[in-house]
Structure formats: structure tokens, C-alpha cells
Scaffold this active site. Structure first.
Site, PDB file in Angstrom:
ATOM      1  N   HIS A  83      47.556   0.549  39.515  1.00 21.30           N
ATOM      2  CA  HIS A  83      46.356   0.015  38.857  1.00 21.30           C
ATOM      3  C   HIS A  83      45.079   0.567  39.490  1.00 21.30           C
ATOM      4  O   HIS A  83      44.045   0.662  38.829  1.00 21.30           O
ATOM      5  CB  HIS A  83      46.369  -1.513  38.876  1.00 21.30           C
ATOM      6  N   GLY A  89      40.332   6.439  38.990  1.00 15.29           N
ATOM      7  CA  GLY A  89      40.928   7.222  40.079  1.00 15.29           C
ATOM      8  C   GLY A  89      41.310   6.377  41.275  1.00 15.29           C
ATOM      9  O   GLY A  89      40.943   5.200  41.380  1.00 15.29           O
ATOM     10  N   SER A  93      38.942   0.998  43.989  1.00 14.53           N
ATOM     11  CA  SER A  93      38.001   0.151  43.229  1.00 14.53           C
ATOM     12  C   SER A  93      38.640  -1.166  42.808  1.00 14.53           C
ATOM     13  O   SER A  93      37.958  -2.183  42.681  1.00 14.53           O
ATOM     14  CB  SER A  93      37.449   0.891  42.012  1.00 14.53           C
ATOM     15  N   ASN A 111      44.838  -6.836  35.224  1.00 10.81           N
ATOM     16  CA  ASN A 111      44.884  -7.035  36.682  1.00 10.81           C
ATOM     17  C   ASN A 111      45.074  -8.485  37.095  1.00 10.81           C
ATOM     18  O   ASN A 111      45.275  -8.770  38.283  1.00 10.81           O
ATOM     19  CB  ASN A 111      43.595  -6.484  37.325  1.00 10.81           C
ATOM     20  N   PRO A 182      47.635   1.044  29.743  1.00  9.98           N
ATOM     21  CA  PRO A 182      48.236   0.746  28.432  1.00  9.98           C
ATOM     22  C   PRO A 182      49.016  -0.570  28.470  1.00  9.98           C
ATOM     23  O   PRO A 182      49.615  -0.908  29.500  1.00  9.98           O
ATOM     24  CB  PRO A 182      49.169   1.938  28.189  1.00  9.98           C
ATOM     25  N   HIS A 212      59.495   0.182  37.464  1.00 13.61           N
ATOM     26  CA  HIS A 212      59.975  -1.135  37.001  1.00 13.61           C
ATOM     27  C   HIS A 212      61.409  -1.417  37.449  1.00 13.61           C
ATOM     28  O   HIS A 212      62.051  -2.315  36.928  1.00 13.61           O
ATOM     29  CB  HIS A 212      59.839  -1.244  35.482  1.00 13.61           C
ATOM     30  N   THR A 213      61.880  -0.677  38.417  1.00  9.80           N
ATOM     31  CA  THR A 213      63.180  -0.984  39.032  1.00  9.80           C
ATOM     32  C   THR A 213      63.065  -2.123  40.042  1.00  9.80           C
ATOM     33  O   THR A 213      64.074  -2.637  40.528  1.00  9.80           O
ATOM     34  CB  THR A 213      63.782   0.269  39.713  1.00  9.80           C
ATOM     35  N   ASP A 258      64.331  -5.659  36.459  1.00  7.99           N
ATOM     36  CA  ASP A 258      65.590  -4.891  36.471  1.00  7.99           C
ATOM     37  C   ASP A 258      66.732  -5.858  36.732  1.00  7.99           C
ATOM     38  O   ASP A 258      66.932  -6.305  37.861  1.00  7.99           O
ATOM     39  CB  ASP A 258      65.476  -3.817  37.576  1.00  7.99           C
ATOM     40  N   ASP A 266      66.148   1.807  42.805  1.00  7.74           N
ATOM     41  CA  ASP A 266      67.255   2.709  42.464  1.00  7.74           C
ATOM     42  C   ASP A 266      67.089   3.133  41.004  1.00  7.74           C
ATOM     43  O   ASP A 266      66.024   2.898  40.408  1.00  7.74           O
ATOM     44  CB  ASP A 266      68.605   2.008  42.706  1.00  7.74           C
TER      45      ASP A 266
HETATM   46  C1  HEM Z   1      53.570   3.168  31.837  1.00 13.21           C
HETATM   47  C2  HEM Z   1      52.890   2.093  31.591  1.00 13.21           C
HETATM   48  C3  HEM Z   1      53.092   0.769  32.263  1.00 13.21           C
HETATM   49  C4  HEM Z   1      53.021  -0.430  31.647  1.00 13.21           C
HETATM   50  C5  HEM Z   1      52.729  -0.691  30.182  1.00 13.21           C
HETATM   51  C6  HEM Z   1      53.278  -1.439  32.647  1.00 13.21           C
HETATM   52  C7  HEM Z   1      53.235  -2.798  32.427  1.00 13.21           C
HETATM   53  C8  HEM Z   1      53.587  -3.747  33.343  1.00 13.21           C
HETATM   54  C9  HEM Z   1      53.567  -5.156  33.112  1.00 13.21           C
HETATM   55  C10 HEM Z   1      53.120  -5.826  31.816  1.00 13.21           C
HETATM   56  C11 HEM Z   1      54.039  -5.782  34.213  1.00 13.21           C
HETATM   57  C12 HEM Z   1      54.279  -7.271  34.417  1.00 13.21           C
HETATM   58  C13 HEM Z   1      52.996  -8.040  34.587  1.00 13.21           C
HETATM   59  C14 HEM Z   1      53.286  -9.502  34.558  1.00 13.21           C
HETATM   60  O1  HEM Z   1      53.518 -10.025  33.478  1.00 13.21           O
HETATM   61  O2  HEM Z   1      53.313 -10.137  35.626  1.00 13.21           O
HETATM   62  C15 HEM Z   1      54.350  -4.752  35.171  1.00 13.21           C
HETATM   63  C16 HEM Z   1      54.862  -4.986  36.420  1.00 13.21           C
HETATM   64  C17 HEM Z   1      55.093  -4.011  37.343  1.00 13.21           C
HETATM   65  N1  HEM Z   1      54.804  -2.672  37.201  1.00 13.21           N
HETATM   66 FE1  HEM Z   1      54.217  -1.732  35.517  1.00 13.21          FE
HETATM   67  N2  HEM Z   1      53.525  -0.816  33.835  1.00 13.21           N
HETATM   68  C18 HEM Z   1      53.424   0.524  33.649  1.00 13.21           C
HETATM   69  C19 HEM Z   1      53.558   1.487  34.623  1.00 13.21           C
HETATM   70  C20 HEM Z   1      53.861   1.247  35.936  1.00 13.21           C
HETATM   71  C21 HEM Z   1      53.853   2.234  36.981  1.00 13.21           C
HETATM   72  C22 HEM Z   1      53.427   3.683  36.805  1.00 13.21           C
HETATM   73  C23 HEM Z   1      54.264   1.621  38.119  1.00 13.21           C
HETATM   74  C24 HEM Z   1      54.431   2.196  39.498  1.00 13.21           C
HETATM   75  C25 HEM Z   1      54.861   3.417  39.705  1.00 13.21           C
HETATM   76  C26 HEM Z   1      54.520   0.239  37.778  1.00 13.21           C
HETATM   77  C27 HEM Z   1      55.005  -0.701  38.655  1.00 13.21           C
HETATM   78  C28 HEM Z   1      55.166  -2.033  38.352  1.00 13.21           C
HETATM   79  C29 HEM Z   1      55.754  -2.993  39.267  1.00 13.21           C
HETATM   80  C30 HEM Z   1      56.345  -2.667  40.640  1.00 13.21           C
HETATM   81  C31 HEM Z   1      55.696  -4.228  38.641  1.00 13.21           C
HETATM   82  C32 HEM Z   1      56.145  -5.580  39.219  1.00 13.21           C
HETATM   83  C33 HEM Z   1      54.959  -6.202  39.942  1.00 13.21           C
HETATM   84  C34 HEM Z   1      55.240  -7.493  40.679  1.00 13.21           C
HETATM   85  O3  HEM Z   1      56.373  -7.928  40.772  1.00 13.21           O
HETATM   86  O4  HEM Z   1      54.255  -8.066  41.185  1.00 13.21           O
HETATM   87  N3  HEM Z   1      54.239   0.046  36.456  1.00 13.21           N
HETATM   88  N4  HEM Z   1      54.053  -3.526  34.617  1.00 13.21           N
END
Ligand code: HEM
Length: 359
Positions: A83, A89, A93, A111, A182, A212-213, A258, A266
Site C-alpha cells: 500500500h 511510490g 507516505s 487503508n 484496485p 495472499h498466501t 489461503d 508458500d
Molecule cells: C493485485 C491487487 C490486490 C488486491 C485487489 C488486494 C486486495 C486485498 C484485500 C481486499 C485484502 C483484505 C482486506 C480486508 O478485508 O481486511 C487484502 C489483504 C492482504 N493483501 Fe492484498 N491485494 C492486492 C495485492 C496485494 C499485494 C501485491 C500484496 C503483497 C505482495 C498483498 C498482500 C496482502 C496481504 C498479506 C493481505 C493480508 C493482510 C492482513 O492479514 O492484515 N496484496 N488484499
């Protein structure tokens, strides 16, 4: 830890683009990165070698302690770096509190579900490093290193991080934040288009989504797939279980991203997608869409390949619009820019007064 000794040694990096070719592995926990990774001008693998050689070990040691109590924090830190980088960038921030110029990025909808504890962990790491080295390591670099260690300490690859980012003086508006992150309701074509604006290709997109693993999601982020009608692509048992956790799409509950190995970094995320057990539309559609389907399969059957491509994509993401050289600043407190930091300004005035007295 991924010290530079584990990789080809690069000490004089000052060209616009250089190529790193890693030719050997030191131990089994590290990958052989036979990849070309461009590094932007101003960042280097050895940035703090003289000014704060212990920065990386301080971060790793402290995060090991934090994760011993709660491995869930690793996911919060990884997401925080994403984020930070996607909005204006990798300039720290997202860490800034609001100020007279308006509400901070933290108040923008994507956020709001960042973990409060992730911000505290970054502040604590920064205080530890500052105590040892003085005010030399940026909050944006600490965030990038914390993300790398979150991946590694959860079972993922260890990889080097180019350093030298500076902290930004401004934060983005709500509109800009929304425009750059997005939503999870996007289909694969929209996700690819959004990431292409940041020069991230289809392989990068599928690899980064593999973040999202680990971690958690709130019902609201995937409720669109359950209500009012169930997404026909979703596995029936998976959907039934999700409905039990989220009786409505506004239920304030969380579930794991996951289902096979929620706390381990993984390639099971991709196995989930092949079994129609991806949580978000933006996840599951990567397996439905022709341009990304084969990449999902490749990563599902070959974890080493996923780790290699994840390293490449994270290195690209970690360099998005970075501030270097004399741009920005090194914050004394990650949540406040120095010009708004009364304690910091008072200490600068004291130092100046002491110097004046010495003359
Ligand atoms: C490609 C577009 C992406 C979308 C649309 C997206 C969307 C989301 C959403 C909606 C959540 C859950 C928020 C919630 O309801 O609490 C989430 C969680 C998460 N995302 Fe993504 N994400 C994206 C890319 C990424 C990237 C690039 C990474 C890291 C390389 C990432 C790592 C994570 C992690 C680790 C969580 C879990 C956070 C936690 O447990 O506190 N995401 N993401």
C-alpha cells in the site's frame, strides 16, 4: 538473512539501470536468482554498510520476536509495503498521520483495514535503529525490509532489498489512494491493466497476488461473491463455509486468505485458485482469464519458480517512484514529517544552540 555477500557484490551503483545476475546459492534457504533485476539510480545493495551496518539484523531479530507471539503480523507488514508503494511510490507516505493539509492516506477506504499494529511495529523498528545509528535509515526502507522479513520468516524466500529510499514530505489524497489501489472486486483484466500502469506485467501481477498466501480478509472484501447471488465459479463447500462466517456481506468478521496454509508463505494460494477456492474476484479470476491461467498453473506446480518471480516482482514494486539522494527526508518519527515534528524541531534548535556556544 539475505546479505549482499550471498549475492554478487555490487558496491558502485550509480548508473540508471544495472543488471544483477546472481550466480550461486550460499545455503538451502536462499534461492539461486538467475534473474535480471533493474535497479533505479540512487538505490544500492550496500547503502547502509557504513552508516548503519546493523540495520537489517536489528529488523530481523526484532521481527522474529514479534512473530513468535503472533505470526499474523507478517501479513500486515507485507500489505503495508504494497500500500505504500502503489500510492505515490515507496516513500513511507502511508505511514504519515493526517496534518493541516488534510486527512492522511490511512483514512482512505483501502487503508482502513491495514493493521494498526503494523504501524506500531514500524515505529518500534525505527526507534531501535535510530538508537543504534542515529537518524540515517528511512521509514520507507524499514517498511521494505520488514516486508521482506515477513515473507522469509513465514517460510518464503530470502532475498536482497536495494536500499536508499527517502521518506516523502506529502501524502496522497483519498481520491489518489483509491485510484491506485484496485478493489478486490476487479476481474483479472482490470487488475492487469491497473498494474500495467506501474510497469508490472502479467507474471509480476500473478506473482504479487501470491502475497495472499498469508493473512486475513474481512467479509466486505469478498461479500460480492456470496450475495445477493453466489459466484458460480466458487467451490460449493468453500462458499458454504464462507457464508457461515459471513451471514451478510457487512458482517464484521475475518477469514483466512489461503485455506490450505494460512500462515505459511508458500504456493498453496495457486493450488486454491485451481480448486476454485480463491477468496477475491481479483484472485480467482487469474485462473479464469486466458492471459494469466497458465502462470497460475506454473506457480501451483513449481514453488521455486513462484519464489523467483515473486522476488523479481517485489523488487520492481519496491522501487516504484522512490525518492533518493537529496529528495524527501529521513524522518525522525515515521508517522510525522520532520517539519511537523515538535520534538524533532526542538532537538535541532538545541543542537544548533550548542554549536553556537562552542564557537
Ligand atoms: C493485485 C491487487 C490486490 C488486491 C485487489 C488486494 C486486495 C486485498 C484485500 C481486499 C485484502 C483484505 C482486506 C480486508 O478485508 O481486511 C487484502 C489483504 C492482504 N493483501 Fe492484498 N491485494 C492486492 C495485492 C496485494 C499485494 C501485491 C500484496 C503483497 C505482495 C498483498 C498482500 C496482502 C496481504 C498479506 C493481505 C493480508 C493482510 C492482513 O492479514 O492484515 N496484496 N488484499
Amino acid at each position: 538473512m539475505a546479505t549482499k555477500n550471498s549475492y554478487i557484490h555490487l558496491s558502485s551503483i550509480n548508473v540508471v539501470v544495472i543488471v544483477v545476475v546472481v550466480i550461486s546459492c550460499v545455503n538451502v534457504s536462499q534461492l539461486c536468482y538467475a534473474q535480471d533485476v533493474p535497479i533505479v539510480k540512487g538505490l544500492s545493495w550496500s547503502f547502509y554498510d557504513k552508516s548503519c551496518p546493523d540495520a537489517e539484523s536489528i529488523i530481523r531479530k526484532q521481527l522474529k520476536n514479534v512473530f513468535k507471539d503472533d505470526i499474523g503480523q507478517a501479513a500486515g507488514l507485507l500489505r503495508l509495503h504494497f500500500h505504500d508503494c502503489f500510492v505515490q511510490g515507496c516513500d513511507g507516505s502511508v505511514l504519515l498521520d493526517g496534518s493541516a493539509s488534510g486527512p492522511s492516506e490511512q483514512g482512505a477506504p483501502p487503508n482502513l483495514s491495514l493493521r494498526a499494529r503494523a504501524f506500531e511495529i514500524i515505529d518500534d523498528l525505527q526507534a531501535r535503529i535510530q538508537k543504534k545509528c542515529g537518524q540515517v535509515v528511512s521509514c520507507s526502507d524499514i517498511t521494505a525490509l520488514a516486508a521482506r522479513d515477513s515473507v522469509f520468516l513465514s517460510g518464503g524466500p530470502d532475498y536482497p532489498v536495494p536500499l536508499g529510499r527517502r521518506d516523502g514530505l506529502t501524502f496522497a489524497t483519498r481520491e489518489v489512494t483509491l485510484a491506485n489501489l484496485p478493489p478486490s472486486t476487479s476481474n483479472a483484466s482490470a487488475i492487469l491493466a491497473a498494474l500495467a500502469t506501474k510497469n508490472l506485467d502479467a507474471t509480476d501481477t500473478v506473482a504479487l497476488s501470491g502475497g495472499h498466501t498469508i493473512g486475513l480478509s474481512h467479509c466486505a472484501s469478498f461479500g460480492n461473491r456470496l450475495y445477493p447471488t453466489q459466484d458460480p465459479v466458487m467451490d460449493q463447500t468453500f462458499a458454504k463455509n464462507l457464508k457461515a462466517i459471513c451471514p451478510t456481506n457487512t458482517t464484521n468478521a475475518t477469514t483466512v486468505l489461503d485455506i490450505r496454509s494460512p500462515n505459511v508463505f508458500d504456493n498453496k494460494y495457486y493450488v486454491n485458485l485451481m480448486n476454485r477456492q480463491g477468496l477475491f474476484t481479483s484472485d480467482q479470476d487469474l485462473y479464469s482469464y486466458s492471459k494469466t491461467k497458465n502462470i497460475v498453473i506454473d506457480f501451483a506446480v513449481n514453488q521455486t519458480l513462484f519464489f523467483e518471480k515473486f522476488f523479481v516482482a517485489m523488487t520492481k514494486m519496491g522501487q516504484l517512484s522512490v525518492l533518493t539522494g537529496s529528495q524527501g527526508e529521513i524522518r525522525a518519527n515515521c508517522s510525522v514529517r520532520n517539519s511537523d515534528n515538535k520534538a524533532y524541531l526542538a532537538s535541532v534548535v538545541d543542537e544548533d544552540a550548542e554549536r553556537f556556544e562552542e564557537l
